[in-house]
Scaffold this active site. Sequence first.
Site, PDB file in Angstrom:
ATOM      1  N   GLU A 150      -0.704   5.609  13.630  1.00 17.53           N
ATOM      2  CA  GLU A 150      -0.387   6.835  12.889  1.00 17.53           C
ATOM      3  C   GLU A 150      -0.588   8.065  13.763  1.00 17.53           C
ATOM      4  O   GLU A 150       0.208   9.009  13.717  1.00 17.53           O
ATOM      5  CB  GLU A 150      -1.233   6.930  11.629  1.00 17.53           C
ATOM      6  CG  GLU A 150      -0.819   8.065  10.711  1.00 17.53           C
ATOM      7  CD  GLU A 150      -1.459   8.001   9.341  1.00 17.53           C
ATOM      8  OE1 GLU A 150      -0.995   8.733   8.436  1.00 17.53           O
ATOM      9  OE2 GLU A 150      -2.431   7.236   9.158  1.00 17.53           O
TER      10      GLU A 150
ATOM     11  N   LYS B  21      -9.422   8.251   2.545  1.00 12.02           N
ATOM     12  CA  LYS B  21      -9.937   6.889   2.409  1.00 12.02           C
ATOM     13  C   LYS B  21     -11.342   6.767   2.987  1.00 12.02           C
ATOM     14  O   LYS B  21     -12.050   5.808   2.677  1.00 12.02           O
ATOM     15  CB  LYS B  21      -9.005   5.897   3.089  1.00 12.02           C
ATOM     16  CG  LYS B  21      -7.673   5.683   2.380  1.00 12.02           C
ATOM     17  CD  LYS B  21      -6.858   4.606   3.074  1.00 12.02           C
ATOM     18  CE  LYS B  21      -5.519   4.384   2.385  1.00 12.02           C
ATOM     19  NZ  LYS B  21      -4.553   5.476   2.631  1.00 12.02           N
TER      20      LYS B  21
ATOM     21  N   HIS C 107      -2.490   8.150   6.126  1.00  9.23           N
ATOM     22  CA  HIS C 107      -2.757   6.810   5.595  1.00  9.23           C
ATOM     23  C   HIS C 107      -4.155   6.380   6.027  1.00  9.23           C
ATOM     24  O   HIS C 107      -4.929   5.895   5.204  1.00  9.23           O
ATOM     25  CB  HIS C 107      -1.698   5.835   6.093  1.00  9.23           C
ATOM     26  CG  HIS C 107      -1.786   4.479   5.494  1.00  9.23           C
ATOM     27  ND1 HIS C 107      -1.701   4.257   4.140  1.00  9.23           N
ATOM     28  CD2 HIS C 107      -1.971   3.251   6.058  1.00  9.23           C
ATOM     29  CE1 HIS C 107      -1.809   2.961   3.894  1.00  9.23           C
ATOM     30  NE2 HIS C 107      -1.991   2.329   5.042  1.00  9.23           N
TER      31      HIS C 107
ATOM     32  N   CYS D 218       0.804  -1.225   0.000  1.00 10.79           N
ATOM     33  CA  CYS D 218       0.000   0.000   0.000  1.00 10.79           C
ATOM     34  C   CYS D 218       0.837   1.276   0.000  1.00 10.79           C
ATOM     35  O   CYS D 218       0.293   2.377   0.006  1.00 10.79           O
ATOM     36  CB  CYS D 218      -0.961  -0.015   1.199  1.00 10.79           C
ATOM     37  SG  CYS D 218      -2.030  -1.462   1.202  1.00 10.79           S
TER      38      CYS D 218
END
Length: 415
Positions: free
Chosen positions: A317, A338, A306, A166
């Site tokens: 994160e 996302k 992310h 990814c």
Amino acid sequence: MTNRRRVVVTGVGLVSPLGIGTEVTWQALLAGASGIGPVTQFDASAYPSRIAGEVEDFDPGLYYPDRKEVKKGDRFIHFAMAAAHFAMTASGLEVTAANAARVGVIIGSGIGGLPSIERTHVTLLERGPSRISPFFIPGLIVNMPAGQVSIRYGARGPNSAPATACTTGVHAIGDAYRQIQHGAADAMIAGGSEAVISPLCLGGFAAMKALSLRNDEPTRASRPWDRDRDGFVISEGAGILVLEELEQARARGAAVLAEIIGYGMSADAYHISAPHPEGLGAAEVMRAALEDAGVEPAEVGYINAHGTSTPLGDIGEVRAIKEVFGDHAWKLAVSSTKSSTGHLLGAAGGLEAGFLALAIRDQMLPATINLDAPGDECDLDFVPNAARAADLRVGLTNSFGFGGTNGALVMRRWD
């Protein structure tokens, strides 16, 4: 290093569950739309997770000089061809006999042509080896988007294809940035592409218990940092950027969206799929990118995170951001796009680097949708549920992949 050449983004090409085309995708993102819905590409009724971010109504023949070429490649190659078309059109860059050797292509994929493997295996079992297509191998290998795009535009410069899960898209763009910085090329077409909404891939991620099970509310399934997040949503598409050496771009009158000023890589060295719980590798990659950019943490105004919507990854994160940015962590904006697009795997970093460049261009921060009740430790400014205007000078984007591989890019406004 003071003698490195400056690199700017002059084109962004996006194909995503939010739409086909850069501006369509970007405006849907700013509007807070979701591209997630039921899986339609095969019967997923037996699967625990039956939702995905599919690219709808996609006609690959529009992006090839000859429609007959479509049958020679998997869907992830078609997405790359489309995204490259959008990026090159926006950039206005022309590849000529004079500059072809100075224009390169780095486009990667996390998984490549898995659907072609699945379909061809059925053909082998049912009809025998003589019925395997001669285009089977060249139509599925990971480097073929870079190969097909280079053929399409006649770009004979540096050509490669990272396959770093990814993190692929960010690594591709970062590697392309280095090629221009150090003089091996004057322009690069770079990013990632992925198309693995397939029985085997959906089943594999489901077996890992990595996917959201919110099948009855697909548009609300991807919810980074929310208390009720339960996994990511698999998606498909491509994100490709045109990068150019600054003076070349200025000489031809190109519109500069943003300048890339830093690139970092690191490894968690921890686990094959789980992120480091304290975000050790994530912190190190952000520090590396900031050091490469020559900017202080306090200069960063926005992070495109992310942020996959997994319980462990989101926390790691956040911890890494707090470690790197200290008190400034609560002053900068952090969002996960996302939440709208789902997770494009090897294409995620390319898509999100494109979003960062567009955020800098338009001075608009995309939101984290579906963030109704932040979970434990999730107390940063996640731009919840509505995009907003901002005075954005410096931004950063993160990508982390299985195997513990990490990448980060830093961009700034170019005046």
